[in-house]
Motif scaffolding. Sequence first.
Motif, short mmCIF file in Angstrom:
data_model
loop_
_atom_site.label_atom_id
_atom_site.label_comp_id
_atom_site.label_asym_id
_atom_site.label_seq_id
_atom_site.Cartn_x
_atom_site.Cartn_y
_atom_site.Cartn_z
N GLY A 73 0.81 -1.22 0.00
CA GLY A 73 0.00 0.00 0.00
C GLY A 73 0.84 1.26 0.00
N ASP A 74 2.07 1.14 0.50
CA ASP A 74 2.97 2.29 0.53
C ASP A 74 3.96 2.27 -0.63
OD1 ASP A 74 1.86 3.34 2.88
OD2 ASP A 74 2.96 1.87 4.06
N LEU A 75 3.87 1.24 -1.46
CA LEU A 75 4.75 1.10 -2.62
C LEU A 75 6.23 1.13 -2.23
CD1 LEU A 75 2.84 3.37 -5.18
CD2 LEU A 75 3.35 0.96 -5.53
N ARG A 128 11.60 2.59 -3.39
CA ARG A 128 10.23 2.85 -3.82
C ARG A 128 9.90 1.91 -4.98
NH1 ARG A 128 9.19 8.45 -6.85
NH2 ARG A 128 7.14 7.47 -6.84
#
Lengths: 488, 423
Positions: B102-104, B210
């Motif tokens: 969800g936060d990549l 990321r």
Amino acid sequence: MGAEQIEAVAAVARRTLPAEGVIDDRTRLRTYECDGLAHYRVTPALVVIPEDAEQLGAVVAACAEHGVPYVARGSGTGLSGGALPHAEGVLVVTSRMREILEVRREDQRALVEPGVINLDVTKAASGDGYYYAPDPSSQQICSIGGNVAENSGGAHCLKYGFTANHVAAADFVAPDGETVRLGTTAPDAPGYDLLGAVIGSEGTLGIVTTVEVKLTRLPQDVRTLLVGFESTDQAGAATSAIIAAGIVPAAIEMMDALAIEAAEAAVSCGYPDGAGAVLVIELDGSTADVDAEFDDVERMCRDNGAFEIRVATDPTERALIWKGRKSAFAAVGRISPDYIVQDGVIPRTALPEVLTAIDELSRSSGVRVANVFHAGDGNLHPLVLFDDAVEGAGEAAEKVSGAILDLCIEHGGSITGEHGVGMDKAKYMPRMYSDEDLDTMQLVRCAFDPAGISNPGKLFPTPRLCGEVPGRHKGPHPLQAAGLAEVF
Amino acid sequence: MTTQAGHAASVDTGAREALGSACAEVRDATEADAVDGVAPALVARPGSVDEVAEVVRAAAAHRLRVVPRGAGTKLTWGHAPSGVDVLLDLGGLDRVTDHAAGDLIVAAQAGTPLARLQETTATEGQRLTLDETVPGSTIGGILATNASGARRTAVGSARDLLIGITMVRHDGIVAKAGGRVVKNVAGYDLGKLLIGSMGTLGVVVDATFRLHPLPAASRWVTARADSPARAMELAQAAVHGQVVPAAVEVGWEAGAGTVSVLLEGRESGVQGRVDDLSPLLGGDVEVGEEPPAQGATYPWDTAATGDDRATALKVTFALSGLADVLATLEGSPAVLRGSAGSGVVYAALPSSTPVAEASALVDRLRATTTRHGGATVVVDAPAAVKDAVDVWGPVPALALMRRVKDQFDPDHRLSPGRYVGGM
């Protein structure tokens, strides 16, 4: 640090710079006493405004020779006191180094001086179909040199990254006065990525005198949506749905009811009536991609409770949607006499939890908090409102503001996403990093600036004196022994 | 090849015992552990970050030289080390430590193969947008060499994707910088200093990146070029078009080649961009889902060793320099491939190329790339070539780099001699 050393630097400056570039008159010096974080004020001992790299290098070399601290300042828009002057030091202002030297479409590069205004780079490149991607809210006045110091981001860094991703090379005056070229036009210059270390170092490693920035191709299509929700929870859920679907919008910005109220009062941006939260979502790319993504985004917003969706159909409407968002900080002045702009980061998925906690903080303390943030990447900008005329209100606001940073750290985030540590947050660094982490960062500082004259007192809470080579020398540092350096 | 016996003598019993108590897995080195022909005395294979720290601390106490190794796929890059006492095998640190879809973001230990990390992130429809340029490459090795591939045109290289790092310093202290959020400007970005530093500043043990969504569709659009000028026209058309290329690759050999553009995204969007791009490339294009033959990999045999190695060059330039770079290869047996969209390409000369010829090409390319804002680095080569040429070439700001090295590794014991300026 004595008047004698300052006078020695001033003498060099008077010899090298035009008369109007050297300011030592007490009254005029005071106009430089703060940057964008106005509650810290220090009058510098001397202000110099060089016209070119050579003049700037001469001043820094004189500072090095006489052990005088210096602070670089661009447009002075920083929000963490990074350009706060040193009372016994020189303020080096880059506002006269404001030339865009080259725009080379074929290389996707522009060569600019550090005082050049961020938005002017985009203006210079747009005729060629290019723009400069990092777009801090202050882009109409902030300088590229300041952006380099702070590794500035902006609303669109969710997709396009920060200053560090958009600078290829720089001419750089190290704290010993030497000028070196860092990086190359091409990526991956051989050797350590010193440029990568310098960007975001808040002026503590030296000053850039020319910056070669990367230019980004303008997208074929841009679609900007303004979406009204009843609550920040709904807006947060919509944001999560969009990211989970594999869409990377150019920007997803959120404002809560109080922030909307402020923006309306200030710029009449016409945001949806009665909204508990709005999202500004921007999609860009080729028309075919944007069309496909747009349908999905619209659906995901409705699925998560959006009651109004407006789409900008022309640049004027787009600008109006952004006006509300970009003026949010200043707009808060309409609903509160005083306010603190906070800047913290959380993992995006922690958004609902953290917003609830901020709400509780606000309730229990009676301090109002307006929330504006880059929802896509979890960068919060809570605006903590207070009235300084009320006794104790400032302290109460400070306390809430600090507690919000603690929330960010607890959730694995950061104490600053784009405003920097500067003067303001140095004391929070040990909450985010261990002594070992901070000590290791100091190694970089000691390599670049062993005498500690470049923007001292910023970024780190308790910097150590740089040893010559750790483990090889004992006893006081020679500069300290000679009275040339202090422990800061 | 040096024998282990001669070197083993250089690590005394005390040091050996110290390493043995620092780490459960310490053994004598064999010939297979040599680093570009330089044999270590011992190999330590720690199983945790704490063990890495213990090993490095013990090495510091006994003044042992340490070279970290992941999968060893690029260990011969740069200069051979001036000496190795301990080969620090990070293969035991091979866990993906965090994947917050969800936060990549993803975090992995240094010895984790990139391919395994990608398997993990793919379960959530995500990827780390770094190409596996050599099969088996680990996260730590990719960071140490700053390896990158075709997709750097759109999202950049490791420096644009790394958001947090944990390292072990020369003295065994564990330190972190950055974090696990993409947006973070607190403190110095040590990750950027460590990327490409060839193990000379510290030992990377864990890295956080990321992520990007895995594209649903992708197409390679390829056009032929029969002259350097035409290749540059095609590359310029691709980058100045509004088709958001994920990669713009050039392949060049014997005076002709191809320019291939990778478009990634949603099916409808990609198809639309193929239609937009084709006329920009002159219309006569091939479109396919697979990269062009031999495309998007290094132009040399990455499995070759010793004197069988090609002379492998990394050639960088401002985008407008492409035609001159290609023209510089005229008359040479070099094969070139790489990213015309970012100005980072690779050239290879067969191992049979005479040293003088290899050296002359390096000089010519260096002159061209210097003129065009870039550099030419000899990534790897047979020993005779490395001896004859300036492997790293001229490096501006070298004095400042030495000061950084002196701070991070005051005794010059970490991967000594592999890097620029003999560091």
